[in-house]
Write an enzyme that holds these catalytic residues in place. Sequence first.
Site, mmCIF file in Angstrom:
data_model
loop_
_atom_site.group_PDB
_atom_site.id
_atom_site.type_symbol
_atom_site.label_atom_id
_atom_site.label_comp_id
_atom_site.label_asym_id
_atom_site.label_seq_id
_atom_site.Cartn_x
_atom_site.Cartn_y
_atom_site.Cartn_z
ATOM 1 N N GLU A 141 -13.943 11.313 13.738
ATOM 2 C CA GLU A 141 -13.948 11.644 12.438
ATOM 3 C C GLU A 141 -15.327 11.508 11.989
ATOM 4 O O GLU A 141 -15.998 10.254 12.150
ATOM 5 C CB GLU A 141 -12.835 10.771 11.687
ATOM 6 C CG GLU A 141 -12.965 11.463 10.007
ATOM 7 C CD GLU A 141 -12.866 12.951 10.215
ATOM 8 O OE1 GLU A 141 -11.763 13.355 10.441
ATOM 9 O OE2 GLU A 141 -13.807 13.434 9.594
ATOM 10 N N LYS A 183 0.711 -1.136 0.044
ATOM 11 C CA LYS A 183 -0.144 -0.158 -0.078
ATOM 12 C C LYS A 183 0.728 1.157 0.035
ATOM 13 O O LYS A 183 0.658 2.140 -0.623
ATOM 14 C CB LYS A 183 -0.817 -0.002 1.279
ATOM 15 C CG LYS A 183 -1.998 0.714 1.126
ATOM 16 C CD LYS A 183 -2.793 0.954 2.542
ATOM 17 C CE LYS A 183 -4.285 0.821 2.419
ATOM 18 N NZ LYS A 183 -4.797 0.826 3.648
ATOM 19 N N CYS A 200 -19.586 1.769 8.537
ATOM 20 C CA CYS A 200 -19.921 2.631 9.775
ATOM 21 C C CYS A 200 -20.979 2.255 10.532
ATOM 22 O O CYS A 200 -21.267 1.780 11.782
ATOM 23 C CB CYS A 200 -19.637 3.967 9.577
ATOM 24 S SG CYS A 200 -18.104 4.333 9.307
ATOM 25 N N THR A 246 -13.180 5.060 15.412
ATOM 26 C CA THR A 246 -14.103 4.966 16.039
ATOM 27 C C THR A 246 -14.032 3.917 17.359
ATOM 28 O O THR A 246 -14.021 2.743 17.008
ATOM 29 C CB THR A 246 -15.533 4.851 15.306
ATOM 30 O OG1 THR A 246 -15.484 5.767 14.271
ATOM 31 C CG2 THR A 246 -16.761 4.678 16.152
ATOM 32 N N ALA A 282 -36.212 6.703 2.558
ATOM 33 C CA ALA A 282 -36.535 5.332 2.785
ATOM 34 C C ALA A 282 -35.861 4.557 1.506
ATOM 35 O O ALA A 282 -35.581 4.840 0.466
ATOM 36 C CB ALA A 282 -37.934 5.279 2.448
ATOM 37 N N LEU A 292 -16.645 12.008 8.644
ATOM 38 C CA LEU A 292 -16.645 11.963 7.280
ATOM 39 C C LEU A 292 -17.340 10.838 6.641
ATOM 40 O O LEU A 292 -17.529 9.951 6.985
ATOM 41 C CB LEU A 292 -15.097 11.889 6.450
ATOM 42 C CG LEU A 292 -14.166 10.617 6.807
ATOM 43 C CD1 LEU A 292 -14.604 9.514 5.850
ATOM 44 C CD2 LEU A 292 -12.837 10.999 6.825
HETATM 45 C C1 UDX Z 1 -21.357 7.348 7.732
HETATM 46 C C2 UDX Z 1 -21.673 9.078 8.514
HETATM 47 O O1 UDX Z 1 -22.587 9.579 7.785
HETATM 48 C C3 UDX Z 1 -20.531 9.515 8.639
HETATM 49 O O2 UDX Z 1 -20.691 10.751 9.471
HETATM 50 C C4 UDX Z 1 -19.593 8.528 9.521
HETATM 51 O O3 UDX Z 1 -18.342 9.344 9.776
HETATM 52 C C5 UDX Z 1 -19.265 7.270 9.172
HETATM 53 O O4 UDX Z 1 -20.593 6.830 8.802
HETATM 54 P P1 UDX Z 1 -20.900 6.572 5.298
HETATM 55 O O5 UDX Z 1 -20.983 5.321 5.956
HETATM 56 O O6 UDX Z 1 -19.891 7.023 4.493
HETATM 57 O O7 UDX Z 1 -20.925 7.491 6.495
HETATM 58 O O8 UDX Z 1 -22.338 6.736 4.870
HETATM 59 P P2 UDX Z 1 -23.576 7.499 4.739
HETATM 60 O O9 UDX Z 1 -23.662 8.218 3.573
HETATM 61 O O10 UDX Z 1 -23.929 7.953 5.997
HETATM 62 O O11 UDX Z 1 -24.815 6.408 4.227
HETATM 63 C C6 UDX Z 1 -24.825 4.996 5.129
HETATM 64 C C7 UDX Z 1 -25.875 4.249 4.707
HETATM 65 O O12 UDX Z 1 -27.179 4.589 4.796
HETATM 66 C C8 UDX Z 1 -25.866 3.950 3.182
HETATM 67 O O13 UDX Z 1 -26.007 2.553 2.982
HETATM 68 C C9 UDX Z 1 -26.777 4.588 2.470
HETATM 69 O O14 UDX Z 1 -27.658 4.029 1.381
HETATM 70 C C10 UDX Z 1 -28.062 4.634 3.629
HETATM 71 N N1 UDX Z 1 -28.750 5.863 3.721
HETATM 72 C C11 UDX Z 1 -28.403 7.015 4.054
HETATM 73 C C12 UDX Z 1 -30.226 5.492 3.531
HETATM 74 O O15 UDX Z 1 -30.782 4.336 3.459
HETATM 75 N N2 UDX Z 1 -31.255 6.594 3.720
HETATM 76 C C13 UDX Z 1 -30.722 7.780 3.978
HETATM 77 O O16 UDX Z 1 -31.602 8.865 3.942
HETATM 78 C C14 UDX Z 1 -29.292 8.035 4.051
#
Ligand code: UDX
Length: 435
Positions: free
Chosen positions: A154, A35, A263, A124, A255, A156
């Site tokens: 974090e 990496k 995460c 985390t 939905a 993000l």
């Molecule tokens: C998430 C958090 O948003 C972020 O703050 C944290 O640091 C890490 O976890 P991430 O896992 O990148 O980030 O994805 P995110 O955009 O939050 O979406 C998570 C999941 O929820 C996805 O599978 C998405 O499809 C789903 N989702 C999201 C829904 O089903 N409905 C929504 O309204 C939003």
Amino acid sequence: MKLSIIGTGYVGLTTGACFAEVGHEVTCVDNNQEKVDMLLAGQIPIYEPGLEEIVKKNVAAGRLKFTTSTADGVRDGEVVFIAVPTPPQADGSVDLSFIEKVAREIAESLKPEYGFKVIVDKSTVPVKTGQKVGETVRRYAPEGVEFSVASNPEFLREGCAVDDLLNPDRIVFGVDNEKAADLMRRIYSPFNAPVLVTDIESAELIKHAANSFLALKISYINAVARVCEKSGADIEKVAEGIGMDERIGRRFLNAGLGYGGSCFPKDVKAFIAISESLGYPFELLKQVEQINDDQRKLFLDRIREKLWVLQEKKIALWGLAFKQNTDDVRESVAIKLANDMLKEGAKVTGWDPQGMETAKRFGNLGEGFTYGDDMYSCLDGAEVLIIGTEWPEFANADLEEIKKRMRNPLVFDGRNLMEPENMAAAGIEYYSIGR
Ligand code: UDX
């Protein structure tokens, strides 16, 4: 400032690159030689919009270095961040062995002549991990070293990590002394965001509590979607109406098939386990998980109702990544759905704008799964098209092409991407969630 980051995964790499972008001198450490070699050659091991550009730019400017040596990282960084994986264990609790190992390595690399260092946990972790990291470093470090431990969660999101990091809603860090707080404030002074300084335990808890709340919001809207389906209401309108209340907000009220990714599933599980271990059974979050798991199963029930038997049926699946704008397939609901159908003998052909390679390598897709050559070719002869990921490409699909290629124009949209009226006008039988 001189900063080091141990662990060059999603969080470590993007954080390191963004720190360099705002002018810090950053050393990224990873124990994976392959990496590090890739990164030194300017290749980015993950797909993250904007990341490659800032990595290349900051490497060229001499502000971003990569090494496999933790000792170099500890020597060079005034502040040393830990950003290694904290995967779930079978019982939902967090595996902290990577954190513990890195804490030991940092301790063994510390020297009294380096002066004061802050060791910051960015991964985390369960509340009270900072305390354990502090004890571990103290135990393994030589006499006379001076350090503090801090927590800096974090927030993000994958797919917009660079933007989230450069323009965060808030910056949270937990410290137990002013000297560490000052250094942390200096690191974040180039960022234009409100800063919340807390004790270490609160900062650690904020991360799990925030992610669990977002997961709760998704499960809540998915539960409301079930009531919509039974009553003839439209979840999109309901979400809009709820979301217009500023106290609630429209975001994270989409939905669909439920949340996936590296995460939410892990953090909700961990928060349940942590609360349980502290003597509080967090029943509300158990429901959040249950609703999320059922979401996919109920969707599959509806597909079965239409197709009766799945065996031998040719099924097209759009979307393999766990959400849009990422190649990450970890805990992807689309892939889980594909595996459910494969188990029943269906022939599933999938396609994803970015997730094909990662799905092949890490997706654990069952026997009988095939990859489409492009978005439309996987529709050829299919009896149903399932939309599993919210990629904008799918929302803008050519409906005539869908109709032409499929054996029966039947679409199950697990992310409510299409407009039901447009589908009806195109002569496509269409089902979505909660409307
Ligand atoms: C998430 C958090 O948003 C972020 O703050 C944290 O640091 C890490 O976890 P991430 O896992 O990148 O980030 O994805 P995110 O955009 O939050 O979406 C998570 C999941 O929820 C996805 O599978 C998405 O499809 C789903 N989702 C999201 C829904 O089903 N409905 C929504 O309204 C939003």
